[in-house]
Structures are given as C-alpha cells and as structure tokens.
Scaffold this motif. Sequence first.
Motif, PDB file in Angstrom:
ATOM      1  N   ASP A 302       0.821  -1.206   0.000  1.00  0.00           N
ATOM      2  CA  ASP A 302       0.000   0.000   0.000  1.00  0.00           C
ATOM      3  C   ASP A 302       0.858   1.260   0.000  1.00  0.00           C
ATOM      4  O   ASP A 302       0.396   2.340  -0.375  1.00  0.00           O
ATOM      5  CB  ASP A 302      -0.914   0.023   1.227  1.00  0.00           C
ATOM      6  CG  ASP A 302      -1.928  -1.106   1.195  1.00  0.00           C
ATOM      7  OD1 ASP A 302      -2.210  -1.577   0.088  1.00  0.00           O
ATOM      8  OD2 ASP A 302      -2.421  -1.508   2.254  1.00  0.00           O
ATOM      9  N   MET A 303       2.086   1.140   0.472  1.00  0.00           N
ATOM     10  CA  MET A 303       2.985   2.305   0.558  1.00  0.00           C
ATOM     11  C   MET A 303       3.884   2.425  -0.669  1.00  0.00           C
ATOM     12  O   MET A 303       4.824   3.203  -0.677  1.00  0.00           O
ATOM     13  CB  MET A 303       3.852   2.185   1.819  1.00  0.00           C
ATOM     14  CG  MET A 303       3.056   2.055   3.096  1.00  0.00           C
ATOM     15  SD  MET A 303       4.101   1.742   4.542  1.00  0.00           S
ATOM     16  CE  MET A 303       2.861   1.503   5.816  1.00  0.00           C
ATOM     17  N   LEU A 304       3.549   1.653  -1.714  1.00  0.00           N
ATOM     18  CA  LEU A 304       4.366   1.665  -2.925  1.00  0.00           C
ATOM     19  C   LEU A 304       3.870   2.750  -3.883  1.00  0.00           C
ATOM     20  O   LEU A 304       2.665   2.895  -4.116  1.00  0.00           O
ATOM     21  CB  LEU A 304       4.283   0.297  -3.613  1.00  0.00           C
ATOM     22  CG  LEU A 304       5.322  -0.007  -4.696  1.00  0.00           C
ATOM     23  CD1 LEU A 304       6.717  -0.036  -4.100  1.00  0.00           C
ATOM     24  CD2 LEU A 304       4.987  -1.342  -5.356  1.00  0.00           C
ATOM     25  N   LYS A 305       4.801   3.532  -4.413  1.00  0.00           N
ATOM     26  CA  LYS A 305       4.459   4.583  -5.365  1.00  0.00           C
ATOM     27  C   LYS A 305       4.636   4.121  -6.800  1.00  0.00           C
ATOM     28  O   LYS A 305       3.812   4.404  -7.665  1.00  0.00           O
ATOM     29  CB  LYS A 305       5.331   5.817  -5.109  1.00  0.00           C
ATOM     30  CG  LYS A 305       5.066   6.983  -6.054  1.00  0.00           C
ATOM     31  CD  LYS A 305       5.994   8.142  -5.756  1.00  0.00           C
ATOM     32  CE  LYS A 305       5.755   9.316  -6.722  1.00  0.00           C
ATOM     33  NZ  LYS A 305       6.683  10.432  -6.442  1.00  0.00           N
ATOM     34  N   SER A 321      12.615  -2.402  -9.729  1.00  0.00           N
ATOM     35  CA  SER A 321      12.959  -1.258  -8.884  1.00  0.00           C
ATOM     36  C   SER A 321      11.694  -0.720  -8.223  1.00  0.00           C
ATOM     37  O   SER A 321      10.673  -0.501  -8.896  1.00  0.00           O
ATOM     38  CB  SER A 321      13.610  -0.159  -9.730  1.00  0.00           C
ATOM     39  OG  SER A 321      13.815   1.007  -8.962  1.00  0.00           O
ATOM     40  N   LEU A 322      11.748  -0.533  -6.902  1.00  0.00           N
ATOM     41  CA  LEU A 322      10.598  -0.061  -6.138  1.00  0.00           C
ATOM     42  C   LEU A 322      10.842   1.347  -5.623  1.00  0.00           C
ATOM     43  O   LEU A 322      11.937   1.670  -5.149  1.00  0.00           O
ATOM     44  CB  LEU A 322      10.324  -0.984  -4.944  1.00  0.00           C
ATOM     45  CG  LEU A 322      10.127  -2.473  -5.239  1.00  0.00           C
ATOM     46  CD1 LEU A 322       9.888  -3.232  -3.937  1.00  0.00           C
ATOM     47  CD2 LEU A 322       8.971  -2.689  -6.199  1.00  0.00           C
ATOM     48  N   THR A 323       9.826   2.187  -5.711  1.00  0.00           N
ATOM     49  CA  THR A 323       9.863   3.533  -5.147  1.00  0.00           C
ATOM     50  C   THR A 323       8.664   3.693  -4.224  1.00  0.00           C
ATOM     51  O   THR A 323       7.520   3.461  -4.652  1.00  0.00           O
ATOM     52  CB  THR A 323       9.815   4.608  -6.250  1.00  0.00           C
ATOM     53  OG1 THR A 323      10.895   4.402  -7.163  1.00  0.00           O
ATOM     54  CG2 THR A 323       9.927   6.002  -5.642  1.00  0.00           C
ATOM     55  N   PHE A 324       8.911   4.081  -2.980  1.00  0.00           N
ATOM     56  CA  PHE A 324       7.839   4.181  -1.992  1.00  0.00           C
ATOM     57  C   PHE A 324       7.199   5.572  -1.990  1.00  0.00           C
ATOM     58  O   PHE A 324       7.806   6.567  -2.425  1.00  0.00           O
ATOM     59  CB  PHE A 324       8.376   3.874  -0.587  1.00  0.00           C
ATOM     60  CG  PHE A 324       8.842   2.468  -0.412  1.00  0.00           C
ATOM     61  CD1 PHE A 324       7.941   1.431  -0.335  1.00  0.00           C
ATOM     62  CD2 PHE A 324      10.197   2.172  -0.348  1.00  0.00           C
ATOM     63  CE1 PHE A 324       8.360   0.121  -0.177  1.00  0.00           C
ATOM     64  CE2 PHE A 324      10.634   0.873  -0.202  1.00  0.00           C
ATOM     65  CZ  PHE A 324       9.714  -0.161  -0.119  1.00  0.00           C
ATOM     66  N   SER A 325       5.977   5.614  -1.484  1.00  0.00           N
ATOM     67  CA  SER A 325       5.286   6.882  -1.265  1.00  0.00           C
ATOM     68  C   SER A 325       5.978   7.625  -0.126  1.00  0.00           C
ATOM     69  O   SER A 325       6.833   7.055   0.578  1.00  0.00           O
ATOM     70  CB  SER A 325       3.829   6.612  -0.911  1.00  0.00           C
ATOM     71  OG  SER A 325       3.752   5.913   0.329  1.00  0.00           O
ATOM     72  N   ARG A 359      22.889  -2.359   5.484  1.00  0.00           N
ATOM     73  CA  ARG A 359      24.244  -1.862   5.738  1.00  0.00           C
ATOM     74  C   ARG A 359      24.239  -0.455   6.325  1.00  0.00           C
ATOM     75  O   ARG A 359      25.116  -0.092   7.106  1.00  0.00           O
ATOM     76  CB  ARG A 359      25.047  -1.884   4.433  1.00  0.00           C
ATOM     77  CG  ARG A 359      25.220  -3.290   3.867  1.00  0.00           C
ATOM     78  CD  ARG A 359      25.961  -3.252   2.552  1.00  0.00           C
ATOM     79  NE  ARG A 359      26.076  -4.588   1.959  1.00  0.00           N
ATOM     80  CZ  ARG A 359      26.601  -4.835   0.761  1.00  0.00           C
ATOM     81  NH1 ARG A 359      27.049  -3.831   0.025  1.00  0.00           N
ATOM     82  NH2 ARG A 359      26.665  -6.068   0.310  1.00  0.00           N
ATOM     83  N   GLU A 360      23.243   0.342   5.916  1.00  0.00           N
ATOM     84  CA  GLU A 360      23.131   1.704   6.408  1.00  0.00           C
ATOM     85  C   GLU A 360      21.687   2.162   6.229  1.00  0.00           C
ATOM     86  O   GLU A 360      20.935   1.544   5.467  1.00  0.00           O
ATOM     87  CB  GLU A 360      24.079   2.629   5.625  1.00  0.00           C
ATOM     88  CG  GLU A 360      23.809   2.634   4.132  1.00  0.00           C
ATOM     89  CD  GLU A 360      24.812   3.482   3.371  1.00  0.00           C
ATOM     90  OE1 GLU A 360      25.706   4.050   4.008  1.00  0.00           O
ATOM     91  OE2 GLU A 360      24.689   3.580   2.137  1.00  0.00           O
ATOM     92  N   PRO A 361      21.280   3.205   6.920  1.00  0.00           N
ATOM     93  CA  PRO A 361      19.913   3.706   6.740  1.00  0.00           C
ATOM     94  C   PRO A 361      19.641   4.079   5.285  1.00  0.00           C
ATOM     95  O   PRO A 361      20.472   4.716   4.631  1.00  0.00           O
ATOM     96  CB  PRO A 361      19.869   4.943   7.642  1.00  0.00           C
ATOM     97  CG  PRO A 361      20.922   4.709   8.661  1.00  0.00           C
ATOM     98  CD  PRO A 361      22.014   3.955   7.965  1.00  0.00           C
ATOM     99  N   ILE A 362      18.484   3.654   4.768  1.00  0.00           N
ATOM    100  CA  ILE A 362      18.085   3.953   3.391  1.00  0.00           C
ATOM    101  C   ILE A 362      16.979   4.999   3.467  1.00  0.00           C
ATOM    102  O   ILE A 362      15.840   4.694   3.824  1.00  0.00           O
ATOM    103  CB  ILE A 362      17.598   2.689   2.661  1.00  0.00           C
ATOM    104  CG1 ILE A 362      18.694   1.609   2.689  1.00  0.00           C
ATOM    105  CG2 ILE A 362      17.206   3.008   1.223  1.00  0.00           C
ATOM    106  CD1 ILE A 362      18.263   0.280   2.131  1.00  0.00           C
ATOM    107  N   LEU A 363      17.327   6.225   3.135  1.00  0.00           N
ATOM    108  CA  LEU A 363      16.414   7.342   3.337  1.00  0.00           C
ATOM    109  C   LEU A 363      15.812   7.872   2.041  1.00  0.00           C
ATOM    110  O   LEU A 363      14.991   8.789   2.074  1.00  0.00           O
ATOM    111  CB  LEU A 363      17.156   8.486   4.056  1.00  0.00           C
ATOM    112  CG  LEU A 363      17.840   8.098   5.385  1.00  0.00           C
ATOM    113  CD1 LEU A 363      18.583   9.294   5.954  1.00  0.00           C
ATOM    114  CD2 LEU A 363      16.822   7.568   6.385  1.00  0.00           C
ATOM    115  N   ASN A 364      16.209   7.310   0.892  1.00  0.00           N
ATOM    116  CA  ASN A 364      15.682   7.815  -0.389  1.00  0.00           C
ATOM    117  C   ASN A 364      14.397   7.118  -0.827  1.00  0.00           C
ATOM    118  O   ASN A 364      13.842   7.426  -1.883  1.00  0.00           O
ATOM    119  CB  ASN A 364      16.734   7.681  -1.487  1.00  0.00           C
ATOM    120  CG  ASN A 364      17.141   6.230  -1.736  1.00  0.00           C
ATOM    121  OD1 ASN A 364      16.637   5.319  -1.075  1.00  0.00           O
ATOM    122  ND2 ASN A 364      18.064   6.021  -2.663  1.00  0.00           N
ATOM    123  N   GLY A 365      13.919   6.149  -0.029  1.00  0.00           N
ATOM    124  CA  GLY A 365      12.648   5.497  -0.341  1.00  0.00           C
ATOM    125  C   GLY A 365      12.693   4.596  -1.548  1.00  0.00           C
ATOM    126  O   GLY A 365      11.681   4.412  -2.233  1.00  0.00           O
TER     127      GLY A 365
END
Length: 581
Positions: A302-305, A321-325, A359-365
Amino acid sequence: MTSSWKWKIGGMLGSVVLAIYALVPTFFKFPQIRQELESQQKPIPWYFDFFPEKGLNLGLDLRGGIYIEMDVMVEEGIATKVDLLAQDLLRDLKKRNIEPADWKRDPASHQLQFTFKSDSDLQTTLELVAKDYKTALVKKGSTLQPQPMANFSLDPEYESLVRKDVVSQAVQAVRNRIDRYGLSEPTVQQQGDTRLIVELPGVKDPERAIKVIQQAGKLEFKLVSGKLESKTLGDLIGNARKENNLPIAYSADDVKKLNEILNDKLPEGTEIAFELTRDSATGQVTQALPYLLEQTSYITGDMLKNAQVQIDPQTSQPYVSLTFSPEGAKNFGELTKAHVKELLAIMLDGNVMSAPQIREPILNGQCKIDLGGNLDRQSQLKEAKDLTLVLQEGALPARLQEATKTVIGPTLGADSIQKSLKAMLIGTLLVVIFMVVYYNLSGLLADAAVLINTLFIFALLAMFQATLTLPGMAGIALTIGMAVDANVLIFERIRDELKAGQQPRAAVEAGYSNAVRAIMDSNLTTIIAGIILYQFGTGPIRGFAVTLMIGLMCNLLTAVTMTKTVYEFFLSRRKIARISI
C-alpha cells in the motif's frame, strides 16, 4: 413514388445498410488483424478507420478461454490491516516517549495485546486509543497485575467495512491487471460475500493469465529474527514434517500449517517463510531456504508509489525497482535506521524474494527485488514485467484461492460455433421452405423479414458490444421461430379476410390490424420474462435473455412494419386482384 414512400423505403434500406456496416469488422476479422498488426508494429490499413473498431464479441463458450472462480481470503486482509493499525499506534506512542515492553497480535481473533513498563504508559495508551482510534479499535480489557497490559480488537462496524473493502479492492485490482494484460472483453464480478468470478475469452496463454490474476502482489518487509540458528530451524521443520506426515511443499496453505504445528516451539511473535529457487524448465522447486521472521509487516505494498523493470549494468540481469510513497519512504527510513546490520526480508505473497543485510539507513525510499533463481534472461525479463504489472496495478488486499477453473480451448469454441450455426441454418432452411410452400410469395416475404431480423440482432449486439454466447445462439433460434409465428398470425388473418370477400388491400389492412395486438402481447410478455431472466440470472442465462429481448424488439420492426410496408407499396402502385398467400 410519393415522398412518404421514399422515406419508408429509404429508412428500410438504410437500416439494412447500417446493420451490414456494423458487421463488416466481424465478417472480415478487423479486430484480430488490427491486434496482430499492432503487436508486430506494422501500419494498419487506412480503410479500417471507416468502420467500427470492434466487432461482435464472442463469449467464452464460443471463443475459448478461461472461467475461474476464486475465494478472497478476507481474514488475511484483516490481519494486515490490524498490523498497520498497530504500527500507527506504536509510532504515536513513540512520539509520547512510550515504548511498550512487548506486543503481539492473536492470529485467530486478530486482537492486539500490549504490555507496558509502567501504569502511566498504560493509562496514556488507553486515552490515546479512546481519542484517536475510537472508530477502529475498542478496548477488550486491561490489567495492572502482574504487568500493565491492554487488549484491543477491531470495532465491529469498522471490521465489517474492512471486510467489504477487501473484496471490492480485490475485484478492482483483478480488473486493473486484466486491462493491463491486454485482454479484450473480460468479465470480473463478485458472487456472494467473498467469491470472484473471472471470464477471459480468447486468452492465448491461460497459465500466465491465471498467474497474473491470482498473484496477490502482497508486498511485505519483515525483519529476519536471529533467535534461532539456521540448523536449529531446519531441524524443527524436518522433525515437524516427519512427525505429522507433512509433504515437502511450499504453498501458502502448507507453510501456514507448518507454522501452526510449530507455534509452541518457535519464539513468540515469529513465523517461518521460505526463499524458493525453481527450475527454469519445469517450474518445480529445487531449493527452499527457510527464514525465521518477525510476524510484523513494517512496510506493505500500500505504501508503494511505483515499480518498474530495470537492467543491472554490471550483470545485465533484469530486476524490479521499487519507489515508496512519502509515508512508505519515511517508514522504510526509520526501519533501516533502527536495524542496521540486521537482515530485512523482502516478501511477495508469503515467499521471501531476498533477505539483504541493512548496511546503512536507506532514506531515499527506494529498493529493488532481484529475481534470481535458475531462470534464463528472457524468462527473468518476462517474470519482471508480470511482477511490475501486478505491483503497479495494486496488490490484492488478500490472497485469492482457486475454487473452480475451466479452460476452454479455441478448438472447442470453434466447434461450438460450427455446430450452433449448423443447427440454426438447418432450422432456418426448414422454416424458409415451409413458408414458401405454404404461403407462396408472401412466405418468401416473411423469409426475407426473418433474415433481416437476424441481421439486425447481430448488428445490435456488435454496436452495443454485447457478448454473444452459446445460450445466446439458442435465444436467436427461438427468436426466429417467434418471428415466423408473427407472420403466420398475420397471413392467416389476411386469408380469413380474403375468404370473407374483402379486396386485397382491405384484407391486408384488416389482417395486420387484427393480428398486431396478439403479436404485441406475445412479444411484450416474452420481453418481460427476458428482463426477469437478465435481472436475476447469471452468465449463460443473461446471454440468452439479451439475444431474446433484442430479437423480439427487432421482430416487431421486421414482421409488422417492414412486411406491411412492402405489401402497401405494391398494392398502391397497381391494382392487384389476387395476393399470393
């Protein structure tokens, strides 16, 4: 010829020409040729634009295809909704500096149980739920001993709405997927509370179409639990299968049953899922890697853009490739930030697609799904496109379980058409011969009216894009009989008037005037019966009702109006002493 006769004759000929025009794409297979040329990226002939884009729609029984009934697993949709509510509540509690000592969802009742570190945390939570979640959650109980604890369940009205939404969303998602798949004239409808009926006439790859429809597209992100070693988990699974005579299978039901058996032996709040590798040729599972996962779905489809197919420049392998809302990107960022160095399982329809380490925080969604397995590049690309289609058009809110399936091959459909047309032609030929032998030239006029009536039926079906089915062919055959019956009534009335000494023109006028009331009554009562059949019937019965009603309305035009116009035309131009009837 007077202007009134010109209008009458012109209207009749115009109607016939319009009917033929509407059926040209059907006669010459324009839609099939257009689809084939578009798939080959070839130019479409210019004259195609002068005719309707679509021809006569043939139903499943005439064209071949798939008929499938599926049950929507509503309880799974409710479980997902409860998990999302729990995540929202936890985020609101975190803003108030409250972190529950533990929480869990009961798989059977979907009740939420929260354990708190202090009495004040419990009280604040109760106030928060009563204020901000009053339409969704209701308190089932709370206690201070031995630990502060509270239980919540879905509000009955809210749960009822969720159940309806799960089914309606499933219907819409299936429709969207079928439209994107490129199938024409599909039928998707709800039957009862939780069942879907899907008809796909003319589908060329039934198995692929069924997979696209049934694939829930339920995307979830769950943390991999480190509470059990891989060897211990494998031993638990092997012993459970051996002790309970479970087959080595990995369907959703098999995995669910395995989790139920091991419920007491697994750490609380965890479940088992598998990452499957399949043989590219047979599709059989060649390897199944078990994972122990936390039950909570932190992020869902549901949170997928957006989802799209990409090619890895290093390996040349396709991936999704997935991009989130914005909401999904925020949740994904918080999740990866709080669980660096842990494994995050990317799940689709209950199976683990991959479980990479954070490995590290993923902040680009953004993230990706690798297809892997033993598939060749072409198969991977095909699977990536299907997966993208499923994710873009919306995940099913719950899994679809196949109830019944019928695959009708194109040969069987063509055979049905051939046999039904043969039966209609034989019946029509017998009627034509009888009418000519019994009513002479008037019988020939009635035969022409019946053929025009049949032409109008097919033309109207094509113009309004109604679907012609095998029962619909039976409806047309019945209409032919009723059309002949109308002419028989008229001709017998005319004969009676001629025997009574009436002149031909007066006999025709009286014959039509006396017979039309009976014809109108019989046709209208049958049309009413057709309306009732259409309103309360399903699939095949509706097809019969549609062709029957259209045929009867055309019958009133051809048998009453057209034949009378022809009689009047000849009787008005010259004096006729005798009618061939």
